[in-house]
Design an enzyme around this catalytic site. Structure first.
Site, PDB file in Angstrom:
ATOM      1  N   SER A  34     -78.389   6.405  42.838  1.00  8.29           N
ATOM      2  CA  SER A  34     -79.433   5.753  43.476  1.00  8.29           C
ATOM      3  C   SER A  34     -80.319   5.225  42.350  1.00  8.29           C
ATOM      4  CB  SER A  34     -80.257   6.524  44.310  1.00  8.29           C
ATOM      5  OG  SER A  34     -81.515   6.001  44.689  1.00  8.29           O
ATOM      6  N   TYR A  87     -85.183  14.081  47.076  1.00  9.07           N
ATOM      7  CA  TYR A  87     -84.349  13.131  46.999  1.00  9.07           C
ATOM      8  C   TYR A  87     -84.005  12.673  45.619  1.00  9.07           C
ATOM      9  CZ  TYR A  87     -81.541   8.655  48.108  1.00  9.07           C
ATOM     10  OH  TYR A  87     -80.487   7.604  48.108  1.00  9.07           O
TER      11      TYR A  87
END
Ligand code: NDP
Length: 254
Positions: free
Chosen positions: A145, A158
């Site tokens: 990501s 995250y």
């Protein structure tokens, strides 16, 4: 398309692929010639996604397992190798988000996120790589990501998990490149999927994102497929341990 980008006679397992980015990647690999194996935790959803791809004339199978369950993953992967044949390509895509100020995150939510986003990559990679190492070939693509590189408020667990995915990619390269495997990460920017629904629905975030991204827009999930096909194909046989950002330039510009 030049020949070494083709995925004919290749089989790809894509975790978390009943919707969103995983389903788009599965479609992209199947369009490039691969047989794809979809995965999710719910049999009905997995079957539905598989039927969708088959209706498009693509070669699709599915396997239901939870990536957080080390033993269930090993059993499912061995069963797939027996039933269908070698898994040549693995995309570790299953992942979840949890938005909350770090000081309020419960231990349960921390472990749930880590055991999916990081533990899942370890579980499935280990189960598949054992077979790949025996064959001395294989491609693993871990989905990172923008948060593999940059943090943002309210998503610290995250970001920690995706930063770790980047380092686990390098670690897999260190241990497995000598066995003929190529392991790379594909790091998407912001794409409109269920995982991001809260952001999609927030006009202030959307305006900020469009300003912040050099390309000036959200990504379309289909735009990840070129990079995925490259990393899955023999075109990338000497590319190893890298993280390829597909983010409209977001991580290159402040
Ligand atoms: P979605 O929430 O839309 O889809 C997640 C998929 O993962 C579903 O197919 C879900 O199926 C599956 N899944 C979740 N938990 C498990 C589990 N424990 N075992 C097996 N399957 C599981 O997410 P996205 O498509 O948006 O995201 C996919 C990946 O891309 C994630 O790793 C995410 O972090 C990453 N990413 C996404 C970005 C975006 O903009 N959307 C940006 C950067 C990275 P089911 O619920 O049926 O099990």
């Amino acid at each position: 398309m030049i020949d070494n980008f083709r995925l004919n006679r290749r089989r790809a397992l894509i975790t978390g692929s009943v919707r969103g980015i995983g389903l788009a990647l599965a479609r992209g690999l199947a369009q490039a010639g691969a047989q794809v194996v979809l995965n999710g935790r719910d049999a009905e959803r997995a079957q539905g996604a598989c039927a969708l791809l088959r209706d498009e004339g693509l070669d699709a199978e599915y396997s239901v397992f939870d990536v957080t369950d080390h033993q269930a993953v090993a059993t499912a992967v061995d069963a797939l190798e027996n039933r269908l044949g070698p898994i040549d390509i693995l995309i570790n895509n299953a992942g979840l988000q949890h938005r909350q100020a770090l000081q309020d995150v419960s231990a349960e939510d921390w472990h749930r996120l880590m055991s999916t986003n990081l533990g899942g990559v370890f579980n499935v990679s280990k189960a598949v790589a054992r077979h790949m190492i025996a064959r001395q070939r294989g491609k693993i693509i871990n989905i990172g990501s923008v948060q593999s590189e940059l943090a943002r408020p309210s998503i610290a667990p995250y970001a920690a998990s995706k930063g770790a995915v980047r380092m686990l990619t390098r670690g897999m390269c260190a241990d497995w490149a000598g066995h003929g495997l190529q392991i790379n990460a594909l790091a998407p920017g912001y794409f409109q999927t269920e995982l991001n629904q809260a952001l999609v629905d927030d006009p202030a975030f959307s305006d900020w994102l469009v300003q912040r991204t050099p390309a000036g827009r959200w990504g379309n999930v289909e735009e990840l497929c070129g990079a995925a096909v490259f990393l899955a194909s023999s075109a990338s046989d000497f590319v190893n341990g890298q993280t390829l950002f597909v983010d409209g330039g977001l991580t290159s510009v402040v």
